[in-house]
Scaffold this motif. Structure first.
Motif, PDB file in Angstrom:
ATOM      1  N   MET A 177       0.826  -1.203   0.000  1.00 53.19           N
ATOM      2  CA  MET A 177       0.000   0.000   0.000  1.00 53.19           C
ATOM      3  C   MET A 177       0.863   1.257   0.000  1.00 53.19           C
ATOM      4  O   MET A 177       0.590   2.190  -0.730  1.00 53.19           O
ATOM      5  CB  MET A 177      -0.929  -0.026   1.233  1.00 53.19           C
ATOM      6  CG  MET A 177      -1.968   1.052   1.211  1.00 53.19           C
ATOM      7  SD  MET A 177      -3.191   0.703  -0.036  1.00 53.19           S
ATOM      8  CE  MET A 177      -4.524   1.670   0.517  1.00 53.19           C
ATOM      9  N   ARG A 202       3.853   1.567  -1.054  1.00 51.57           N
ATOM     10  CA  ARG A 202       4.558   1.680  -2.334  1.00 51.57           C
ATOM     11  C   ARG A 202       3.647   2.303  -3.395  1.00 51.57           C
ATOM     12  O   ARG A 202       4.084   3.146  -4.180  1.00 51.57           O
ATOM     13  CB  ARG A 202       5.042   0.304  -2.775  1.00 51.57           C
ATOM     14  CG  ARG A 202       5.803   0.348  -4.065  1.00 51.57           C
ATOM     15  CD  ARG A 202       6.282  -1.026  -4.457  1.00 51.57           C
ATOM     16  NE  ARG A 202       6.976  -0.944  -5.726  1.00 51.57           N
ATOM     17  CZ  ARG A 202       8.120  -1.520  -5.982  1.00 51.57           C
ATOM     18  NH1 ARG A 202       8.711  -2.251  -5.063  1.00 51.57           N
ATOM     19  NH2 ARG A 202       8.680  -1.399  -7.165  1.00 51.57           N
ATOM     20  N   GLU A 203       2.397   1.907  -3.419  1.00 47.74           N
ATOM     21  CA  GLU A 203       1.439   2.463  -4.383  1.00 47.74           C
ATOM     22  C   GLU A 203       1.222   3.956  -4.128  1.00 47.74           C
ATOM     23  O   GLU A 203       1.114   4.750  -5.059  1.00 47.74           O
ATOM     24  CB  GLU A 203       0.114   1.707  -4.301  1.00 47.74           C
ATOM     25  CG  GLU A 203       0.211   0.266  -4.772  1.00 47.74           C
ATOM     26  CD  GLU A 203      -1.009  -0.551  -4.399  1.00 47.74           C
ATOM     27  OE1 GLU A 203      -1.869  -0.044  -3.639  1.00 47.74           O
ATOM     28  OE2 GLU A 203      -1.094  -1.698  -4.856  1.00 47.74           O
ATOM     29  N   GLN A 204       1.185   4.345  -2.870  1.00 53.29           N
ATOM     30  CA  GLN A 204       1.007   5.748  -2.514  1.00 53.29           C
ATOM     31  C   GLN A 204       2.223   6.557  -2.963  1.00 53.29           C
ATOM     32  O   GLN A 204       2.090   7.643  -3.523  1.00 53.29           O
ATOM     33  CB  GLN A 204       0.782   5.902  -1.012  1.00 53.29           C
ATOM     34  CG  GLN A 204       0.535   7.342  -0.599  1.00 53.29           C
ATOM     35  CD  GLN A 204       0.299   7.486   0.892  1.00 53.29           C
ATOM     36  OE1 GLN A 204       0.273   6.506   1.632  1.00 53.29           O
ATOM     37  NE2 GLN A 204       0.132   8.715   1.331  1.00 53.29           N
ATOM     38  N   HIS A 205       3.408   6.018  -2.728  1.00 56.23           N
ATOM     39  CA  HIS A 205       4.627   6.706  -3.140  1.00 56.23           C
ATOM     40  C   HIS A 205       4.692   6.829  -4.657  1.00 56.23           C
ATOM     41  O   HIS A 205       5.120   7.864  -5.193  1.00 56.23           O
ATOM     42  CB  HIS A 205       5.868   5.978  -2.602  1.00 56.23           C
ATOM     43  CG  HIS A 205       6.075   6.146  -1.140  1.00 56.23           C
ATOM     44  ND1 HIS A 205       6.742   7.220  -0.598  1.00 56.23           N
ATOM     45  CD2 HIS A 205       5.673   5.386  -0.083  1.00 56.23           C
ATOM     46  CE1 HIS A 205       6.757   7.110   0.715  1.00 56.23           C
ATOM     47  NE2 HIS A 205       6.110   6.009   1.067  1.00 56.23           N
ATOM     48  N   THR A 206       4.266   5.788  -5.353  1.00 58.41           N
ATOM     49  CA  THR A 206       4.258   5.814  -6.820  1.00 58.41           C
ATOM     50  C   THR A 206       3.296   6.888  -7.320  1.00 58.41           C
ATOM     51  O   THR A 206       3.616   7.651  -8.239  1.00 58.41           O
ATOM     52  CB  THR A 206       3.853   4.433  -7.383  1.00 58.41           C
ATOM     53  OG1 THR A 206       4.782   3.460  -6.901  1.00 58.41           O
ATOM     54  CG2 THR A 206       3.865   4.436  -8.891  1.00 58.41           C
ATOM     55  N   ALA A 207       2.129   6.988  -6.693  1.00 58.58           N
ATOM     56  CA  ALA A 207       1.150   8.002  -7.078  1.00 58.58           C
ATOM     57  C   ALA A 207       1.677   9.406  -6.785  1.00 58.58           C
ATOM     58  O   ALA A 207       1.520  10.322  -7.603  1.00 58.58           O
ATOM     59  CB  ALA A 207      -0.169   7.768  -6.351  1.00 58.58           C
ATOM     60  N   LYS A 221       4.310  10.259  -9.381  1.00 59.08           N
ATOM     61  CA  LYS A 221       3.689  10.611 -10.659  1.00 59.08           C
ATOM     62  C   LYS A 221       3.139  12.040 -10.597  1.00 59.08           C
ATOM     63  O   LYS A 221       3.299  12.817 -11.538  1.00 59.08           O
ATOM     64  CB  LYS A 221       2.565   9.639 -11.000  1.00 59.08           C
ATOM     65  CG  LYS A 221       1.909   9.930 -12.340  1.00 59.08           C
ATOM     66  CD  LYS A 221       0.729   9.020 -12.600  1.00 59.08           C
ATOM     67  CE  LYS A 221       0.070   9.280 -13.920  1.00 59.08           C
ATOM     68  NZ  LYS A 221      -0.209  10.648 -14.256  1.00 59.08           N
TER      69      LYS A 221
END
Length: 62
Positions: A1, A3-8, A11
């Motif tokens: 979770m 990691r997905e937040q950091h990726t967003a 971006k």
């Protein structure tokens, strides 16, 4: 979770950076156009100025 937040977030930051770079490029282009227009304006004003007479009296008789 996380990691997905950091990726967003990454971006989003990249998108903001791209927008800021585009604004900077646009500002530089507009600055160049403004310089060109100023030079054209100066040339037009110089062309419209009446030429100064060469004699001391100013007016010439014909």
């Amino acid at each position: 979770m996380a990691r997905e937040q950091h990726t967003a977030e990454l971006k989003q930051l990249r998108d903001e950076l791209a927008k800021a770079q585009a604004r900077g490029e646009e500002a530089a282009r507009m600055h160049g156009e403004l310089d060109t227009l100023r030079a054209q304006n100066d040339a037009l004003l110089a062309a419209l100025k009446p030429s100064k007479p060469s004699g001391k009296g100013g007016a010439t008789s014909t």
